[in-house]
Design a protein around this motif. Structure first.
Motif, PDB file in Angstrom:
ATOM      1  N   ALA A  76       0.786  -1.208   0.000  1.00  0.00           N
ATOM      2  CA  ALA A  76      -0.184   0.008   0.045  1.00  0.00           C
ATOM      3  C   ALA A  76       0.864   1.340  -0.145  1.00  0.00           C
ATOM      4  N   ALA A  77       0.320   2.330  -0.491  1.00  0.00           N
ATOM      5  CA  ALA A  77       0.961   3.421  -0.702  1.00  0.00           C
ATOM      6  C   ALA A  77       1.440   4.153   0.759  1.00  0.00           C
ATOM      7  N   ASP A  78       0.535   4.045   1.433  1.00  0.00           N
ATOM      8  CA  ASP A  78       1.057   4.479   3.011  1.00  0.00           C
ATOM      9  C   ASP A  78       1.308   3.183   4.107  1.00  0.00           C
ATOM     10  N   ALA A  79       2.160   2.577   3.606  1.00  0.00           N
ATOM     11  CA  ALA A  79       2.715   1.333   4.509  1.00  0.00           C
ATOM     12  C   ALA A  79       3.157   1.630   5.502  1.00  0.00           C
ATOM     13  N   GLY A  80       3.726   2.879   5.814  1.00  0.00           N
ATOM     14  CA  GLY A  80       4.416   3.261   7.039  1.00  0.00           C
ATOM     15  C   GLY A  80       3.433   3.623   7.941  1.00  0.00           C
ATOM     16  N   ARG A  81       2.333   4.280   7.589  1.00  0.00           N
ATOM     17  CA  ARG A  81       1.225   4.487   8.598  1.00  0.00           C
ATOM     18  C   ARG A  81       0.452   3.233   9.275  1.00  0.00           C
ATOM     19  N   ILE A  82       0.354   2.296   8.188  1.00  0.00           N
ATOM     20  CA  ILE A  82      -0.311   1.222   8.415  1.00  0.00           C
ATOM     21  C   ILE A  82       0.529   0.169   9.310  1.00  0.00           C
ATOM     22  N   ARG A  83       1.784   0.550   9.306  1.00  0.00           N
ATOM     23  CA  ARG A  83       2.697  -0.383  10.139  1.00  0.00           C
ATOM     24  C   ARG A  83       2.302  -0.103  11.673  1.00  0.00           C
ATOM     25  N   VAL A  84       2.260   1.241  11.958  1.00  0.00           N
ATOM     26  CA  VAL A  84       1.983   1.543  13.224  1.00  0.00           C
ATOM     27  C   VAL A  84       0.519   0.964  13.633  1.00  0.00           C
ATOM     28  N   LEU A  85      -0.644   1.242  12.745  1.00  0.00           N
ATOM     29  CA  LEU A  85      -1.668   0.821  13.063  1.00  0.00           C
ATOM     30  C   LEU A  85      -1.649  -1.004  13.350  1.00  0.00           C
ATOM     31  N   ALA A  86      -0.804  -1.464  12.522  1.00  0.00           N
ATOM     32  CA  ALA A  86      -0.767  -3.247  12.811  1.00  0.00           C
ATOM     33  C   ALA A  86      -0.450  -3.381  14.060  1.00  0.00           C
ATOM     34  N   SER A  87       0.629  -2.798  14.521  1.00  0.00           N
ATOM     35  CA  SER A  87       1.129  -2.953  15.901  1.00  0.00           C
ATOM     36  C   SER A  87       0.076  -3.112  17.033  1.00  0.00           C
ATOM     37  N   ARG A  88      -1.071  -2.394  16.725  1.00  0.00           N
ATOM     38  CA  ARG A  88      -2.035  -2.248  17.793  1.00  0.00           C
ATOM     39  C   ARG A  88      -3.227  -3.173  17.762  1.00  0.00           C
ATOM     40  N   ILE A  89      -3.291  -3.850  16.499  1.00  0.00           N
ATOM     41  CA  ILE A  89      -4.564  -4.606  16.055  1.00  0.00           C
ATOM     42  C   ILE A  89      -4.304  -6.046  16.496  1.00  0.00           C
ATOM     43  N   THR A  90      -5.634  -6.479  17.048  1.00  0.00           N
ATOM     44  CA  THR A  90      -5.482  -8.010  17.295  1.00  0.00           C
ATOM     45  C   THR A  90      -5.960  -8.986  16.134  1.00  0.00           C
ATOM     46  N   PRO A  91      -5.739 -10.095  16.273  1.00  0.00           N
ATOM     47  CA  PRO A  91      -6.446 -10.967  15.106  1.00  0.00           C
ATOM     48  C   PRO A  91      -7.810 -10.790  15.241  1.00  0.00           C
ATOM     49  N   ARG A  92      -8.298 -10.682  16.217  1.00  0.00           N
ATOM     50  CA  ARG A  92      -9.889 -10.790  16.124  1.00  0.00           C
ATOM     51  C   ARG A  92     -10.400  -9.481  15.640  1.00  0.00           C
ATOM     52  N   GLU A  93      -9.994  -8.431  15.854  1.00  0.00           N
ATOM     53  CA  GLU A  93     -10.238  -7.039  15.105  1.00  0.00           C
ATOM     54  C   GLU A  93     -10.040  -7.099  13.447  1.00  0.00           C
ATOM     55  N   LEU A  94      -9.048  -7.884  13.087  1.00  0.00           N
ATOM     56  CA  LEU A  94      -8.858  -8.122  11.907  1.00  0.00           C
ATOM     57  C   LEU A  94      -9.900  -8.852  11.004  1.00  0.00           C
ATOM     58  N   MET A  95     -10.112  -9.844  11.772  1.00  0.00           N
ATOM     59  CA  MET A  95     -10.874 -10.929  11.278  1.00  0.00           C
ATOM     60  C   MET A  95     -12.474 -10.360  11.162  1.00  0.00           C
ATOM     61  N   GLU A  96     -12.856  -9.657  12.094  1.00  0.00           N
ATOM     62  CA  GLU A  96     -14.025  -8.748  12.266  1.00  0.00           C
ATOM     63  C   GLU A  96     -14.344  -8.183  10.731  1.00  0.00           C
ATOM     64  N   VAL A  97     -13.016  -7.210  10.573  1.00  0.00           N
ATOM     65  CA  VAL A  97     -13.139  -6.505   9.330  1.00  0.00           C
ATOM     66  C   VAL A  97     -13.255  -7.266   8.231  1.00  0.00           C
ATOM     67  N   ARG A  98     -12.388  -8.279   8.132  1.00  0.00           N
ATOM     68  CA  ARG A  98     -12.093  -9.062   6.697  1.00  0.00           C
ATOM     69  C   ARG A  98     -13.517  -9.696   6.563  1.00  0.00           C
ATOM     70  N   LEU A  99     -14.488 -10.199   7.718  1.00  0.00           N
ATOM     71  CA  LEU A  99     -15.629 -10.797   7.478  1.00  0.00           C
ATOM     72  C   LEU A  99     -16.825  -9.931   7.124  1.00  0.00           C
ATOM     73  N   GLU A 100     -16.737  -8.719   7.104  1.00  0.00           N
ATOM     74  CA  GLU A 100     -17.581  -7.865   6.555  1.00  0.00           C
ATOM     75  C   GLU A 100     -17.106  -7.484   5.330  1.00  0.00           C
ATOM     76  N   VAL A 101     -16.139  -7.278   4.857  1.00  0.00           N
ATOM     77  CA  VAL A 101     -15.554  -6.723   3.750  1.00  0.00           C
ATOM     78  C   VAL A 101     -15.508  -7.614   2.567  1.00  0.00           C
TER      79      VAL A 101
END
Length: 233
Positions: A76-101
Motif C-alpha cells: 500500500a502507498a501508506d505502508a508506514g502509517r499502516i505499520r503503526v496501526l498493525a502493531s495495535r490490532i488484534t487477530p480478532r479485530e482483523l477478522m471482524e473487518v475481513r468478515l464484513e469486507v
C-alpha cells in the motif's frame, strides 16, 4: 546475453512463475528496472516494455506507476502509517473487518467480473490447489484474493482491502499462520477457493459471499486456536 539459452520471454516468465526472489530479474519482490532487464535479457527496452505489458494483461505481474513492476500485489502507498496501526490490532479485530469486507467483494466480483478476469482467477485458484508447501500456498493465496478484490471493480473497496492486506503483512502475529497451517488445512482452503471460483463464474453473488465467509472462518478458527482464543466468530 539471454540466460540459460532460453528466449527472453521464457527466462523472465520462469522466474516470475517460480516466485524467485533476489534472482537475476527480481529483487525484494520487484522486477528490476526496464533498463536493467533489457541488459540482462539482451533485448531492447521497447521489447521489455512489450513483454511486461503482456505479463500484466495475463495477470502475472502488477505494475504501479512510480513504484515499478511486482511479482505479487504491491505494498500500500501508506505502508508506514499502516505499520503503526498493525502493531495495535488484534487477530480478532482483523477478522471482524475481513468478515464484513471480503464477502461483499466476492459478491460484487460475481456480478462484475469480465470473461478474461474469470479465466485468470481460475488459473490462480488452481495454483492454490497445486501448492506444494506453505510458502507456495501463501504466495498463491495472496494473489488469488487480491485479484478477486480487483474484480469487484470498486476503487474504494479495493483501497480498503489493500489496508487489510497491509495490516496482515505487517502484524507480527501473522507469522503464526505458517506454523498453524497443516497440509490438510491448505487442501481445505484450496478447495474452498475452487467453490468460490465456481460461484463467481456462475454469477451467484449470494453463494460467493457465503463461501468467502466460510473460508475466512476456517482461517480465523485456525489462527485463534493457535493463540488460545475461545471464540471462533
Amino acid at each position: 546475453m539471454v540466460l540459460s539459452g532460453k528466449p527472453p520471454e521464457q527466462a523472465l516468465l520462469d522466474a516470475i512463475k517460480d516466485r524467485e526472489n533476489d534472482c537475476a530479474f527480481i529483487s525484494n519482490g520487484r522486477l528490476l528496472p526496464e533498463r536493467a532487464l533489457a541488459s540482462k535479457l539482451g533485448i531492447s527496452r521497447v521489447r521489455v516494455r512489450h513483454i511486461l505489458k503482456e505479463l500484466e494483461q495475463a495477470g502475472l505481474v502488477f505494475r504501479r506507476r512510480g513504484q515499478g513492476t511486482f511479482v505479487a500485489p504491491p505494498p500500500a502507498a501508506d505502508a508506514g502509517r499502516i505499520r503503526v496501526l498493525a502493531s495495535r490490532i488484534t487477530p480478532r479485530e482483523l477478522m471482524e473487518v475481513r468478515l464484513e469486507v471480503e464477502p461483499a467483494l466476492a459478491a460484487l466480483a460475481a456480478e462484475r467480473a469480465t470473461f478474461e478476469e474469470l479465466n485468470r482467477l481460475r488459473q490462480l485458484m488452481q495454483a492454490t490447489l497445486d501448492a506444494s508447501d506453505t510458502d507456495v500456498y501463501e504466495s498463491a493465496d495472496e494473489i488469488f484474493h487480491y485479484r478477486l478484490a480487483e474484480m469487484a471493480h470498486n476503487r474504494l473497496f479495493l483501497n480498503i482491502y489493500n489496508e487489510i492486506r497491509e495490516v496482515r503483512k505487517q502484524a507480527s502475529w501473522m507469522q503464526q499462520r505458517k506454523i498453524t497451517y497443516s497440509r490438510s488445512t491448505i487442501e481445505q482452503l484450496g478447495l474452498q477457493h475452487r467453490d468460490l471460483m465456481n460461484n463467481v463464474a456462475a454469477r451467484n453473488s449470494e453463494a460467493a459471499a457465503s463461501v468467502m465467509r466460510m473460508h475466512l472462518l476456517v482461517v480465523s478458527n485456525t489462527l485463534m486456536r493457535r493463540r488460545h482464543y475461545t471464540s471462533s466468530f
